[in-house]
Design an enzyme around this catalytic site. Sequence first.
Site, PDB file in Angstrom:
ATOM      1  N   LEU A 137      57.179  78.091  42.696  1.00 27.13           N
ATOM      2  CA  LEU A 137      57.004  76.732  42.164  1.00 27.13           C
ATOM      3  C   LEU A 137      56.078  76.726  40.960  1.00 27.13           C
ATOM      4  O   LEU A 137      56.442  76.274  39.880  1.00 27.13           O
ATOM      5  CB  LEU A 137      56.447  75.803  43.245  1.00 27.13           C
ATOM      6  CG  LEU A 137      56.142  74.364  42.799  1.00 27.13           C
ATOM      7  CD1 LEU A 137      57.413  73.632  42.375  1.00 27.13           C
ATOM      8  CD2 LEU A 137      55.401  73.597  43.899  1.00 27.13           C
ATOM      9  N   CYS A 165      56.958  71.410  51.519  1.00 30.45           N
ATOM     10  CA  CYS A 165      56.594  72.780  51.891  1.00 30.45           C
ATOM     11  C   CYS A 165      55.102  73.017  51.678  1.00 30.45           C
ATOM     12  O   CYS A 165      54.430  73.631  52.517  1.00 30.45           O
ATOM     13  CB  CYS A 165      57.409  73.776  51.066  1.00 30.45           C
ATOM     14  SG  CYS A 165      59.201  73.568  51.181  1.00 30.45           S
ATOM     15  N   ASN A 195      52.759  70.903  51.845  1.00 34.51           N
ATOM     16  CA  ASN A 195      51.996  70.219  52.879  1.00 34.51           C
ATOM     17  C   ASN A 195      51.884  71.082  54.132  1.00 34.51           C
ATOM     18  O   ASN A 195      50.849  71.093  54.809  1.00 34.51           O
ATOM     19  CB  ASN A 195      52.642  68.876  53.212  1.00 34.51           C
ATOM     20  CG  ASN A 195      51.624  67.826  53.588  1.00 34.51           C
ATOM     21  OD1 ASN A 195      50.603  67.682  52.928  1.00 34.51           O
ATOM     22  ND2 ASN A 195      51.898  67.099  54.657  1.00 34.51           N
ATOM     23  N   GLU A 225      47.370  75.691  46.423  1.00 37.13           N
ATOM     24  CA  GLU A 225      47.959  74.648  47.272  1.00 37.13           C
ATOM     25  C   GLU A 225      47.284  73.294  47.028  1.00 37.13           C
ATOM     26  O   GLU A 225      47.091  72.507  47.959  1.00 37.13           O
ATOM     27  CB  GLU A 225      47.860  75.007  48.765  1.00 37.13           C
ATOM     28  CG  GLU A 225      48.269  76.428  49.108  1.00 37.13           C
ATOM     29  CD  GLU A 225      49.735  76.714  48.888  1.00 37.13           C
ATOM     30  OE1 GLU A 225      50.460  75.813  48.443  1.00 37.13           O
ATOM     31  OE2 GLU A 225      50.160  77.852  49.138  1.00 37.13           O
ATOM     32  N   GLY A 226      46.945  73.040  45.787  1.00 33.53           N
ATOM     33  CA  GLY A 226      46.308  71.781  45.415  1.00 33.53           C
ATOM     34  C   GLY A 226      44.827  71.962  45.172  1.00 33.53           C
ATOM     35  O   GLY A 226      44.094  72.388  46.059  1.00 33.53           O
TER      36      GLY A 226
END
Length: 394
Positions: A136, A248, A250, A373-374
Amino acid sequence: MAAAPDPSDFLAVDDDLTAEERDIRDAVRDYAAAELAPRIAEWYESNTLPRDIAKGLGSLGLLGMHLEGYGCAGTNATSYGLACRELEAVDSGLRSFVSVQGSLAMFAIHRWGSEEHKQEWLPRMATGEALGCFGLTEADAGSDPGSMRTRARRDGDDWVLDGSKMWITNGTLADVAVVWAQTDPEQGSKGIRGFVVPTDTTGFTANEVKHKLSLRASLTAELVLEGVRVPADAAFPEVRGLKGPLSCLNEARYGILWGAVGAARTCYESALAYALDREQFGQPIAGFQLTQGKLADMVVAVNQASLTAARIGRLKDAEQLHPSQVSFGKMANVRAALDVARTARTVLGGNGITLEYPVFRHMTNLETVLTYEGTEEMHALSIGQAVTGIPAFR
């Protein structure tokens, strides 16, 4: 009078686990201690992670363990969280390995793939025979995945993919990549679709990212797609837009909020053991007030993080978990773990910077966990939107 608290579980958080959850916790903890912990410093120093650990993790049922069917264990969310905690107690790279395999690649195929995708890949991925990665993030599209430049265009009955993905865990090990690409720039983020791409497809290459100072017991790659041709049925059949990849992420963030508790616990336990053993001025440094203040701060942080993870796990098991609550857990627990790691390092003094002890390794790893992841900023905005009703991402 009640017995004195367990220094490793001061608030007895694990007393609320079911018998099955305790068994899973103990199995992962014992396996990690016997098979992974003795080798982790070597892997970290050499910036490698052997592919053969997948078979052992698969034999325990940890790969895609929270998914149903197709050879997956089908455990509850709390059990998956406990597994992440015990793996990251050894190293964040191990939890990342399992998280990318199960919560990103396998979850994407399980949730959004066709029946053919599931039958082809999931049973082999559950055993560790086949490994997956999740494409991603791009060099210029991190927190804003909707701006991705990777393109997928139709050519007859096929799709042709061109572009690159960056910071892809397990990329050089993977047999299959879940790749997200823009199919129609005029639709903006609504044009994004996911594709199941075998990594031996012509035009697909994975280049290892070198010179990392964090998360070194994990293989990170740049994926390059140059005219990668896949059949029409390689695309996920229904999902469009960012709903697919964000669902995904999350799942992966949920594992992180548990994993951070394990890293924090190890740092605290290392500092406690060291303080009890190390003598200065004629007594263990654990007997000095300033050292006990640090230990108390760490106990509070570890147990608050543990309570947060346990509560979020129960919400997820009850299917009542909102994404902003996952943001709460990821932001709060990684922040707490970093504070614990840094404090533990000061207790160990100069020894704290060596690989003879796990603290500095965890501290550097958590700098990466804080970002992927953020970022902390994105999770803060997720929480902010939840409490105000006003999105402030732009």
